[in-house]
Design an enzyme around this catalytic site. Structure first.
Site, mmCIF file in Angstrom:
data_model
loop_
_atom_site.group_PDB
_atom_site.id
_atom_site.type_symbol
_atom_site.label_atom_id
_atom_site.label_comp_id
_atom_site.label_asym_id
_atom_site.label_seq_id
_atom_site.Cartn_x
_atom_site.Cartn_y
_atom_site.Cartn_z
ATOM 1 N N THR A 121 6.132 5.456 -3.925
ATOM 2 C CA THR A 121 6.639 5.813 -5.249
ATOM 3 C C THR A 121 6.051 7.168 -5.664
ATOM 4 O O THR A 121 4.825 7.307 -5.759
ATOM 5 C CB THR A 121 6.245 4.725 -6.271
ATOM 6 O OG1 THR A 121 6.738 3.472 -5.794
ATOM 7 C CG2 THR A 121 6.821 5.015 -7.640
ATOM 8 N N GLU A 152 11.225 1.961 -3.098
ATOM 9 C CA GLU A 152 11.173 0.530 -2.759
ATOM 10 C C GLU A 152 11.034 -0.283 -4.046
ATOM 11 O O GLU A 152 10.250 0.064 -4.915
ATOM 12 C CB GLU A 152 9.974 0.285 -1.819
ATOM 13 C CG GLU A 152 9.790 -1.152 -1.424
ATOM 14 C CD GLU A 152 11.050 -1.759 -0.835
ATOM 15 O OE1 GLU A 152 11.531 -1.274 0.201
ATOM 16 O OE2 GLU A 152 11.565 -2.731 -1.425
ATOM 17 N N LYS A 205 13.548 4.610 -9.616
ATOM 18 C CA LYS A 205 12.380 3.731 -9.420
ATOM 19 C C LYS A 205 11.539 3.659 -10.704
ATOM 20 O O LYS A 205 11.095 2.593 -11.122
ATOM 21 C CB LYS A 205 11.547 4.268 -8.237
ATOM 22 C CG LYS A 205 10.218 3.580 -8.025
ATOM 23 C CD LYS A 205 10.375 2.141 -7.597
ATOM 24 C CE LYS A 205 9.030 1.425 -7.616
ATOM 25 N NZ LYS A 205 9.157 -0.013 -7.444
ATOM 26 N N GLY A 259 1.150 -11.967 -22.521
ATOM 27 C CA GLY A 259 0.122 -12.389 -21.571
ATOM 28 C C GLY A 259 -1.111 -11.539 -21.756
ATOM 29 O O GLY A 259 -1.550 -11.287 -22.880
ATOM 30 N N GLY A 263 -0.632 -5.432 -14.990
ATOM 31 C CA GLY A 263 -1.685 -5.000 -14.076
ATOM 32 C C GLY A 263 -1.089 -4.859 -12.692
ATOM 33 O O GLY A 263 0.129 -4.699 -12.539
ATOM 34 N N CYS A 266 1.341 -1.297 -9.221
ATOM 35 C CA CYS A 266 2.438 -0.371 -9.543
ATOM 36 C C CYS A 266 2.639 -0.043 -11.018
ATOM 37 O O CYS A 266 2.673 1.124 -11.389
ATOM 38 C CB CYS A 266 3.729 -0.906 -8.942
ATOM 39 S SG CYS A 266 3.651 -0.899 -7.140
HETATM 40 N N1 LIG Z 1 2.931 -3.070 -3.752
HETATM 41 C C1 LIG Z 1 4.113 -3.095 -4.318
HETATM 42 O O1 LIG Z 1 4.557 -4.106 -4.885
HETATM 43 C C2 LIG Z 1 5.014 -1.885 -4.283
HETATM 44 C C3 LIG Z 1 6.380 -2.021 -4.604
HETATM 45 C C4 LIG Z 1 7.193 -0.895 -4.561
HETATM 46 C C5 LIG Z 1 6.657 0.340 -4.250
HETATM 47 N N2 LIG Z 1 5.321 0.454 -3.990
HETATM 48 C C6 LIG Z 1 4.808 1.797 -3.647
HETATM 49 O O2 LIG Z 1 4.713 1.881 -2.238
HETATM 50 C C7 LIG Z 1 3.555 2.638 -1.859
HETATM 51 C C8 LIG Z 1 2.632 1.787 -0.999
HETATM 52 O O3 LIG Z 1 2.220 0.663 -1.756
HETATM 53 P P1 LIG Z 1 1.486 -0.578 -1.069
HETATM 54 O O4 LIG Z 1 1.284 -1.604 -2.129
HETATM 55 O O5 LIG Z 1 2.186 -0.950 0.183
HETATM 56 O O6 LIG Z 1 0.081 0.104 -0.717
HETATM 57 P P2 LIG Z 1 -1.112 -0.495 0.158
HETATM 58 O O7 LIG Z 1 -2.342 0.032 -0.456
HETATM 59 O O8 LIG Z 1 -0.930 -1.979 0.301
HETATM 60 O O9 LIG Z 1 -0.880 0.174 1.580
HETATM 61 C C9 LIG Z 1 -1.003 1.534 1.832
HETATM 62 C C10 LIG Z 1 -1.449 1.695 3.282
HETATM 63 O O10 LIG Z 1 -1.393 3.091 3.624
HETATM 64 C C11 LIG Z 1 -2.477 3.357 4.528
HETATM 65 N N3 LIG Z 1 -2.683 4.809 4.620
HETATM 66 C C12 LIG Z 1 -3.269 5.645 3.744
HETATM 67 N N4 LIG Z 1 -3.232 6.920 4.203
HETATM 68 C C13 LIG Z 1 -2.593 6.880 5.390
HETATM 69 C C14 LIG Z 1 -2.231 7.865 6.352
HETATM 70 N N5 LIG Z 1 -2.493 9.165 6.158
HETATM 71 N N6 LIG Z 1 -1.601 7.478 7.483
HETATM 72 C C15 LIG Z 1 -1.312 6.174 7.675
HETATM 73 N N7 LIG Z 1 -1.614 5.187 6.796
HETATM 74 C C16 LIG Z 1 -2.243 5.539 5.671
HETATM 75 C C17 LIG Z 1 -3.619 2.552 3.920
HETATM 76 O O11 LIG Z 1 -4.669 2.364 4.841
HETATM 77 C C18 LIG Z 1 -2.900 1.254 3.534
HETATM 78 O O12 LIG Z 1 -2.916 0.335 4.588
HETATM 79 C C19 LIG Z 1 2.928 3.109 -3.171
HETATM 80 O O13 LIG Z 1 3.440 4.370 -3.498
HETATM 81 C C20 LIG Z 1 3.427 2.076 -4.177
HETATM 82 O O14 LIG Z 1 3.469 2.586 -5.476
HETATM 83 C C21 LIG Z 1 4.493 -0.625 -3.955
#
Ligand SMILES: NC(=O)c1ccc[n+]([C@@H]2O[C@H](COP(=O)([O-])OP(=O)(O)OC[C@H]3O[C@@H](n4cnc5c(N)ncnc54)[C@H](O)[C@@H]3O)[C@@H](O)[C@H]2O)c1
Length: 413
Positions: A121, A152, A205, A259, A263, A266
């Site tokens: 994001t 996503e 998004k 609530g 938190g 995102c």
């Molecule tokens: N978690 C959610 O529900 C959700 C939903 C939609 C969008 N997003 C977005 O998607 C993105 C990822 O979120 P997430 O929850 O999956 O994060 P996360 O923290 O679970 O995973 C991120 C991963 O990226 C890895 N990483 C960091 N730098 C790296 C690099 N240079 N090369 C390879 N890997 C690397 C980290 O080690 C980690 O495993 C964010 O921008 C978030 O805002 C998250």
């Protein structure tokens, strides 16, 4: 072939999703511990059904790559699913994204066309004003890249279903080649695919996440108004609100409910990032400003409610530490903020229980002094007052434990 950078909730789901659709997928992560777990078919976080799906694909059509060069060499699609946490002044920190892009540019040593897709994001205009110029300034003359984004919308706890049965796929492109490649890639899912400009995709998004944050802050403010007036059954009032047919059977009503404040990973960071981006572009959003402020104050209000009428030497019990039920994610969890507020008010004796998130909480909030209990009943027995902070279904049983005061911060009893 597809390479996915970042194997967290979004990246792992994306990688396994594409493997499920029949593509060969390489996963890249900088976290060695995470990579080892995945290679052994183990999930590094709690997510229903995902471990079985991982076991089906690992080392068959999903490979955790040690050799990034090899992965990039074979791939036509490179997805970036790395974290974009809070940066300066609430803006999104793009360092992980740029680091992953650097690895890609270093590794691509031929003239094959590759589409680089930002799935993380990022605030509107990031792809066109930051990513695209960055890639153009770094790439070697022979390298051919298309730049796209693909926000996503999955929810933790429903990652797989939200990917496989997505209600919409949004792709932000400015070249036909990348657009066609992404349309083809996603075609087997058989869901609506909406190609738009880079910034429109990013904005869609944020429209979604800031609306959810707004619904939550609105609900919390309404609950505070009701509390101030008194004599109002807040839970009932909201449940009746939800009976309005205009909500349909959508899950949105879950966000229009009071609530402990929003938190998780995102909503807090994305709301701040859009606010910060808008100010940077010359417009100060008033609604978002208040949504953020309201959310920042919820923990204070909830803490005061919990410790009302009890002396500081008594023990307070906290039920729930994860930011939402069915999850062990404690990033920006309201529980941490509420406990800190209680400590600031002079309440130091706090015990807590969460069905899955106690280890994560201990590791992330090592500075918070808490007694961790083996179950909800132990918390109840040790405490003068008990607060339900995460809406785990099992906490409904607390109502039957005895006569002690239970502060139902989630309006679930
Ligand atoms: N978690 C959610 O529900 C959700 C939903 C939609 C969008 N997003 C977005 O998607 C993105 C990822 O979120 P997430 O929850 O999956 O994060 P996360 O923290 O679970 O995973 C991120 C991963 O990226 C890895 N990483 C960091 N730098 C790296 C690099 N240079 N090369 C390879 N890997 C690397 C980290 O080690 C980690 O495993 C964010 O921008 C978030 O805002 C998250």
């Amino acid at each position: 072939m597809v390479t996915v950078f970042g194997l967290g909730f979004v990246g792992l789901t994306t990688a396994l999703g594409f493997a499920h659709l029949g593509y060969e997928v390489f996963g890249v992560d900088v976290d060695e511990n995470r990579k080892t777990l995945l290679k052994n078919g183990k999930l590094p976080f709690l997510e229903p059904h995902m471990e079985d799906i991982l076991k089906t694909h690992i080392n068959r059509d999903f490979f955790v790559a040690d050799d990034v060069k090899e992965a990039i060499k074979k791939s036509e699609y490179v997805f970036y699913c790395v974290g974009t946490p809070y940066g300066e002044n609430g803006a999104a920190d793009l360092k992980y994204l740029f680091s992953a892009i650097d690895s890609t540019i270093d590794a691509a040593d031929d003239d094959k066309f590759r589409v680089l897709v930002v799935k993380s994001t990022v605030p509107p205009s990031t792809t066109s004003e930051k990513v695209l110029p960055y890639v153009l300034s770094k790439k070697r003359i022979s390298q051919k890249f298309g730049i796209a984004n693909n926000p996503e919308f999955l929810r933790e706890g429903h990652c797989w279903k939200d990917f496989i049965e997505a209600d919409r796929i949004v792709i932000g492109c400015n070249d036909e080649n990348s657009k066609d490649m992404l349309l083809n890639l996603y075609k087997p899912l058989g869901v609506p695919i909406i190609p738009v400009s880079h910034s429109t995709a990013e904005f869609i998004k944020y429209l979604s996440n800031t609306l959810l944050a707004t619904l939550i802050s609105y609900s919390n403010e309404m609950a505070q108004i009701a509390d101030a007036i008194g004599g109002i059954d807040i839970a009932k009032a909201f449940r009746v609100l939800h009976m309005d047919k205009r909500w349909g059977d959508c899950g949105m009503r879950a966000y229009a409910y009071p609530g402990c404040g929003y938190g998780g990973y995102c909503l807090p960071k994305d709301t701040c990032a859009l606010y910060s981006q808008s100010i940077q572009k010359g417009f100060t959003p008033q609604i978002l400003k208040n949504v953020i402020e309201t959310n920042a104050n919820v923990a204070k209000t909830v803490a005061k409610k919990i410790c009302k009428n009890i002396s500081r030497d008594k023990t307070i019990g906290i039920l729930g530490l994860s930011f939402k039920p069915e999850s062990d994610d404690v990033r920006d969890t309201p529980a941490a903020k509420i406990i800190r507020e209680l400590n600031a008010l002079g309440y130091k004796n706090i015990c807590a229980y969460d069905p899955v998130a106690m280890d994560e909480f201990k590791a992330k909030y090592a500075d918070i002094d808490l007694e961790y209990c083996k179950d909800a009943k132990t918390v109840y027995d040790k405490s003068e007052v008990i607060a339900i902070v995460t809406a785990w279904e099992e906490f409904k049983a607390a109502a039957g434990f005895g006569e002690k005061i239970i502060v139902d911060c989630r309006y679930m009893l």
